[in-house]
Design a protein around this motif. Structure first.
Motif, PDB file in Angstrom:
ATOM      1  N   PHE A   8      37.532  47.313  37.880  1.00  9.31           N
ATOM      2  CA  PHE A   8      38.302  48.462  37.420  1.00  9.31           C
ATOM      3  C   PHE A   8      39.591  48.066  36.711  1.00  9.31           C
ATOM      4  N   LEU A   9      39.747  46.792  36.416  1.00  5.65           N
ATOM      5  CA  LEU A   9      40.937  46.278  35.738  1.00  5.65           C
ATOM      6  C   LEU A   9      40.533  45.560  34.459  1.00  5.65           C
ATOM      7  N   MET A  10      41.393  45.685  33.438  1.00  4.21           N
ATOM      8  CA  MET A  10      41.151  44.975  32.187  1.00  4.21           C
ATOM      9  C   MET A  10      42.494  44.622  31.573  1.00  4.21           C
ATOM     10  N   ARG A  11      42.565  43.430  31.033  1.00  3.86           N
ATOM     11  CA  ARG A  11      43.793  42.988  30.363  1.00  3.86           C
ATOM     12  C   ARG A  11      43.824  43.614  28.967  1.00  3.86           C
ATOM     13  N   ILE A  12      44.842  44.451  28.728  1.00  3.00           N
ATOM     14  CA  ILE A  12      44.986  45.174  27.465  1.00  3.00           C
ATOM     15  C   ILE A  12      46.454  45.137  27.063  1.00  3.00           C
ATOM     16  N   LYS A  13      46.692  45.096  25.761  1.00  5.61           N
ATOM     17  CA  LYS A  13      48.067  45.144  25.259  1.00  5.61           C
ATOM     18  C   LYS A  13      48.603  46.559  25.397  1.00  5.61           C
ATOM     19  N   CYS A  14      49.768  46.673  26.039  1.00  7.05           N
ATOM     20  CA  CYS A  14      50.490  47.941  26.114  1.00  7.05           C
ATOM     21  C   CYS A  14      51.621  47.867  25.098  1.00  7.05           C
ATOM     22  N   GLU A  15      51.556  48.718  24.092  1.00  6.22           N
ATOM     23  CA  GLU A  15      52.570  48.704  23.035  1.00  6.22           C
ATOM     24  C   GLU A  15      53.916  49.178  23.562  1.00  6.22           C
ATOM     25  N   ASN A  16      53.907  50.073  24.545  1.00  4.23           N
ATOM     26  CA  ASN A  16      55.151  50.567  25.116  1.00  4.23           C
ATOM     27  C   ASN A  16      55.881  49.466  25.888  1.00  4.23           C
ATOM     28  N   CYS A  17      55.137  48.693  26.663  1.00  3.57           N
ATOM     29  CA  CYS A  17      55.714  47.606  27.463  1.00  3.57           C
ATOM     30  C   CYS A  17      55.841  46.309  26.668  1.00  3.57           C
ATOM     31  N   ALA A  18      55.215  46.281  25.485  1.00  8.70           N
ATOM     32  CA  ALA A  18      55.251  45.117  24.589  1.00  8.70           C
ATOM     33  C   ALA A  18      54.692  43.860  25.250  1.00  8.70           C
ATOM     34  N   LYS A  19      53.590  44.023  26.000  1.00  2.84           N
ATOM     35  CA  LYS A  19      52.943  42.872  26.633  1.00  2.84           C
ATOM     36  C   LYS A  19      51.540  43.249  27.083  1.00  2.84           C
ATOM     37  N   GLU A  48      52.458  49.898  34.563  1.00  7.51           N
ATOM     38  CA  GLU A  48      53.918  49.909  34.522  1.00  7.51           C
ATOM     39  C   GLU A  48      54.501  51.188  33.930  1.00  7.51           C
ATOM     40  N   CYS A  49      53.933  51.667  32.830  1.00  7.90           N
ATOM     41  CA  CYS A  49      54.488  52.867  32.174  1.00  7.90           C
ATOM     42  C   CYS A  49      53.584  54.089  32.278  1.00  7.90           C
ATOM     43  N   PRO A  69      49.049  52.920  23.644  1.00 11.55           N
ATOM     44  CA  PRO A  69      50.202  53.285  22.815  1.00 11.55           C
ATOM     45  C   PRO A  69      51.390  53.812  23.624  1.00 11.55           C
ATOM     46  N   SER A  70      52.560  53.698  23.020  1.00 11.55           N
ATOM     47  CA  SER A  70      53.746  54.393  23.543  1.00 11.55           C
ATOM     48  C   SER A  70      53.568  55.875  23.208  1.00 11.55           C
TER      49      SER A  70
END
Length: 140
Positions: A8-19, A48-49, A69-70
């Motif tokens: 149920f987890l996947m590593r994805i870029k969060c543009e809001n958190c910039a990581k 996180e966000c 996205p943010s």
């Protein structure tokens, strides 16, 4: 299987958190509790966000549509979709043609959910508006 399992987890870029984040798979009733029509869809949420991105409907592994996205980027992507989609929905171009022209213009394989900045969306919007006006003016 529990919600903490790696399935149920996947590593994805969060543009809001910039990581890159370990995003959690959630259903539409969590992402959009006021939209029953989305309850059966899946989304990846940043731990996180709490922003999220949708998944490809026909993906059994729930592949994300793009980056998370943010709020500002989400609104810019929605606006870009409006201007881009009307080009093919009004049958001015085929959908394939629209995305090919956008890809050529942007300098990379364009997909709305992979835009990483509001500025990228604004550039795509400006080009889509230009294409729309050119075709509309040619038909008059």
């Amino acid at each position: 299987m529990t919600a903490t399992d790696n399935a149920f987890l996947m590593r994805i870029k969060c543009e809001n958190c910039a990581k890159d984040v370990e995003a959690q798979l959630i259903t539409g009733n969590i992402a959009y509790p006021h939209r029953q029509d989305l309850y059966n869809l899946y989304f990846w949420r940043c731990p996180e966000c709490s922003n999220f991105v949708g998944t490809h409907k026909n993906s059994n592994k729930h592949a994300p549509l793009g980056t998370i996205p943010s709020p500002q980027l989400k609104q810019a992507r929605i606006k870009a979709h409006y201007y881009i989609d009307r080009l093919w929905k009004e049958k001015l171009y085929s959908r394939v043609e629209v995305y090919q022209m956008l890809s050529n213009y942007m300098g990379y394989r364009y997909h709305n959910a992979t835009t990483r900045t509001v500025e990228e969306c604004e550039k795509a919007i400006a080009y889509a508006k230009q294409l729309y006006e050119e075709v509309k003016n040619d038909s008059n």
